[in-house]
Write an enzyme that holds these catalytic residues in place. Structure first.
Site, PDB file in Angstrom:
ATOM      1  N   HIS A 280      -7.055  -1.508   9.308  1.00  0.00           N
ATOM      2  CA  HIS A 280      -7.994  -0.785   8.433  1.00  0.00           C
ATOM      3  C   HIS A 280      -8.993  -1.800   7.879  1.00  0.00           C
ATOM      4  O   HIS A 280      -8.630  -2.658   7.068  1.00  0.00           O
ATOM      5  CB  HIS A 280      -7.246  -0.095   7.300  1.00  0.00           C
ATOM      6  CG  HIS A 280      -6.390   1.046   7.750  1.00  0.00           C
ATOM      7  ND1 HIS A 280      -5.223   1.406   7.118  1.00  0.00           N
ATOM      8  CD2 HIS A 280      -6.528   1.905   8.800  1.00  0.00           C
ATOM      9  CE1 HIS A 280      -4.685   2.431   7.759  1.00  0.00           C
ATOM     10  NE2 HIS A 280      -5.464   2.752   8.772  1.00  0.00           N
ATOM     11  N   GLU A 283      -9.516  -2.981   4.065  1.00  0.00           N
ATOM     12  CA  GLU A 283      -8.378  -3.549   3.321  1.00  0.00           C
ATOM     13  C   GLU A 283      -8.359  -5.071   3.496  1.00  0.00           C
ATOM     14  O   GLU A 283      -7.455  -5.661   4.088  1.00  0.00           O
ATOM     15  CB  GLU A 283      -7.087  -2.880   3.802  1.00  0.00           C
ATOM     16  CG  GLU A 283      -7.103  -1.378   3.527  1.00  0.00           C
ATOM     17  CD  GLU A 283      -5.957  -0.611   4.169  1.00  0.00           C
ATOM     18  OE1 GLU A 283      -5.045  -1.236   4.739  1.00  0.00           O
ATOM     19  OE2 GLU A 283      -5.974   0.645   4.103  1.00  0.00           O
ATOM     20  N   HIS A 376      -1.586  -4.641   4.988  1.00  0.00           N
ATOM     21  CA  HIS A 376      -2.542  -3.608   4.577  1.00  0.00           C
ATOM     22  C   HIS A 376      -2.975  -3.833   3.126  1.00  0.00           C
ATOM     23  O   HIS A 376      -2.445  -4.702   2.424  1.00  0.00           O
ATOM     24  CB  HIS A 376      -1.898  -2.217   4.675  1.00  0.00           C
ATOM     25  CG  HIS A 376      -1.818  -1.677   6.067  1.00  0.00           C
ATOM     26  ND1 HIS A 376      -2.536  -0.596   6.494  1.00  0.00           N
ATOM     27  CD2 HIS A 376      -1.096  -2.093   7.141  1.00  0.00           C
ATOM     28  CE1 HIS A 376      -2.272  -0.342   7.760  1.00  0.00           C
ATOM     29  NE2 HIS A 376      -1.390  -1.241   8.182  1.00  0.00           N
ATOM     30  N   GLU A 450       1.979  -3.657   1.819  1.00  0.00           N
ATOM     31  CA  GLU A 450       0.847  -3.074   1.093  1.00  0.00           C
ATOM     32  C   GLU A 450       0.482  -3.963  -0.099  1.00  0.00           C
ATOM     33  O   GLU A 450       1.322  -4.237  -0.958  1.00  0.00           O
ATOM     34  CB  GLU A 450       1.195  -1.668   0.588  1.00  0.00           C
ATOM     35  CG  GLU A 450       1.450  -0.640   1.688  1.00  0.00           C
ATOM     36  CD  GLU A 450       0.171  -0.057   2.270  1.00  0.00           C
ATOM     37  OE1 GLU A 450      -0.925  -0.474   1.834  1.00  0.00           O
ATOM     38  OE2 GLU A 450       0.272   0.817   3.148  1.00  0.00           O
TER      39      GLU A 450
END
Length: 539
Positions: A280, A283, A376, A450
């Protein structure tokens, strides 16, 4: 290394944009969030003056071809012309690598309404922003309102501040990206469908006549990665342990790099660790954590030498270089989220994820892959946490073991990593992700790491992550890998007991009361949160 390739519809300025790295002398605290303000009414172009408008003239609805430098021919002039030295209008620009700003409307002497560009070849995913402003004034209080953010919830409503970079401060004082903004609000915009949301903040610039940049998170571009790989190749010590090759080419023809890191003696008999980042593109914190991971692995530290002796590391630091180059938030040039495409047999559409999965399949045929970790960023939850894979039909020991690595990481990073925020449920909508796909292939410990766009609320902190915080996560991940694979079972056994007690408590049972977890579904163990930072609809 070759210059980035852009879709031919994209105009690209010739200037090279680079920023210095800087760590603030003390942590930057969260800004007290403001509630919704009805005075922040929706402003249209008729109520102001468009002072910047840059929107690629997309030919049709899909990507066709790319070239170095983007659109051929002379550049257009999307910014307003100044009337003279007394004109205080800001000059906006975003036609550079990872830049994203589509339109700026001046609605007051020092107030601007901004519109972000959707991910290319889509009409959505407006989240990442990164743009330049010139002709600043030091005294006035400016207000910026991004009027078309896509997500209903955001950490901007919990104290997150935008980032500012002053070129003059960087050159004269060595100061880099810093958190700025007061009176920060995040609320729903107009009543249309699909709904859009507004991020608004006020700020004073540090100098008259400065060149400044705003960004959602610390930018890390494809060219930044290439510069890092060049420095790596030029370092005789580090390049002994690391080979760099092309995993594949992206749709635009940009190289998706694969790094293999290991010590002397080759790869025979060693277990494998696979890591990836930037599937992504918006990010960017994931790239800084990956940078710290590689920095430590290639260092002279005794633990790094031990890791290289024990393991082979297969690292893809930027899975979606095209999305990073053009300033997308979530998609590749296929106009789709590549982290939902691992199950698709479409190497021509999603080359990065297809070739990564194929590489892991080849490795599994000969060696054990002890861990997969996909880096991420997260826009709605503070701290750092992980998503794992628990199908609910595994044995009690397997279910507990899934939780051991994140639990160990929480002990090594108590002021950053939140074990209570971790989730292990495998939702049907996540079957196409890297984490679930690798687990289905046979990688027993497969995780998404994350990293919050904001910072930490743990260990007495209530402050933003710095670049150094993000890079430290890579080092901490390496420490945890050694703990997890320690042949002495003490740490592992302690964490298994603790994970069991935590689950017992979660289910309202007495700790150490025994019983099996194999008949308890993951949905019973976890609250019904949406989990990953996926957008409302992936289309």
């Amino acid at each position: 290394l070759p210059a980035p390739r852009w879709p031919v519809e994209c105009e690209v300025i010739q200037e090279t944009i680079e920023h210095i790295e800087w760590v603030p002398p003390k942590p930057e605290p969260f800004c007290p969030p403001m509630g919704p303000d009805q005075a922040l009414y929706t402003l249209s172009e008729e109520q102001g003056t468009v002072v910047y408008h840059s929107s690629p003239a997309l030919q049709g609805s899909c990507f066709t071809r790319a070239r170095v430098g983007g659109a051929p021919g002379p550049l257009s002039s999307p910014a307003a012309r100044l009337e003279g030295p007394q004109d205080t209008t800001l000059l906006f620009e975003s036609r550079f690598e990872s830049g994203n700003l589509q339109k700026a409307i001046k609605v007051g002497p020092y107030e601007y309404v901004l519109m972000l560009r959707p991910d290319l070849y889509t009409a959505k995913h407006m989240q990442w922003f990164y743009f330049r402003v010139q002709n600043t004034r030091r005294e006035p209080l400016y207000r910026f309102t991004i009027a078309n953010m896509a997500k209903p919830k955001s950490l901007y409503g919990q104290g997150l501040q935008p980032l500012l970079y002053s070129q003059r401060d960087a050159q004269s004082c060595g100061i880099g990206w810093r958190r700025v903004g007061t009176d920060i609000r995040y609320d729903r915009g107009g009543a249309g469908e699909p709904p859009t949301f507004r991020l608004s903040w006020t700020v004073r610039f540090p100098h008259d006549g400065d060149t400044c940049f705003f960004a959602a998170c610390y930018p890390y571009t494809y060219s930044d990665l290439q510069r890092y790989l060049c420095a790596l190749a030029a370092d005789p010590a580090r390049s002994r342990y690391c080979t760099v090759q092309a995993l594949c080419r992206s749709l635009a023809g940009n190289t998706v790099y694969l790094l293999t890191v290991t010590g002397p003696g080759g790869t025979a008999g060693k277990r494998v660790v696979v890591a990836s980042a930037r599937v992504h593109p918006g990010e960017s914190g994931g790239s800084w954590a990956m940078r710290g991971f590689l920095d430590f692995l290639l260092s002279t530290h005794a633990d790094a030498r031990l890791l290289r002796r024990l393991f082979v590391f297969k690292v893809v630091p930027m899975l979606n270089p095209d999305g990073v180059v053009v300033g997308n938030s979530r998609c590749s040039l296929a106009g789709r989220d590549p982290n939902r495409a691992y199950r698709m047999e479409l190497p021509g559409c999603f080359p990065g994820v297809w070739h990564l999965r194929a590489m892991v399949q080849r490795v599994l045929a000969e060696q054990e892959v002890v861990l997969y970790c996909d880096f991420h960023g997260h826009s709605r939850k503070n701290n750092v946490f992980m998503y794992g894979c628990d199908a609910g039909r595994d044995s009690t020991g397997t279910q507990l073991r899934q939780r051991v690595f994140p639990l160990m990481l929480s002990k090594n990073a108590p002021d950053k990593f939140s074990f209570s925020s971790c989730k292990f449920r495998v939702q049907k909508s996540k079957e196409g992700t890297g984490r679930v796909s690798m687990w289905r292939l046979g990688v027993s410990h497969s995780y998404t790491l994350e990293v919050a766009f904001s910072g930490s609320t743990l260990g007495g902190r209530s402050s933003h992550f710095s670049v150094e915080d993000l890079k430290s996560l890579g080092h901490l991940l390496c420490d945890t890998l050694l703990d997890f694979c320690d042949p002495a079972p003490t740490k592992l056994q302690q964490c298994l007991v603790e994970a069991d007690a935590l689950l017992q408590r979660q289910m309202g049972r007495e700790p150490h009361s025994g019983g099996s977890w194999s008949d308890v579904s993951p949905s019973e163990l976890e609250s019904s949160t949406t989990g990953s930072d996926s957008s409302v609809s992936d289309g």
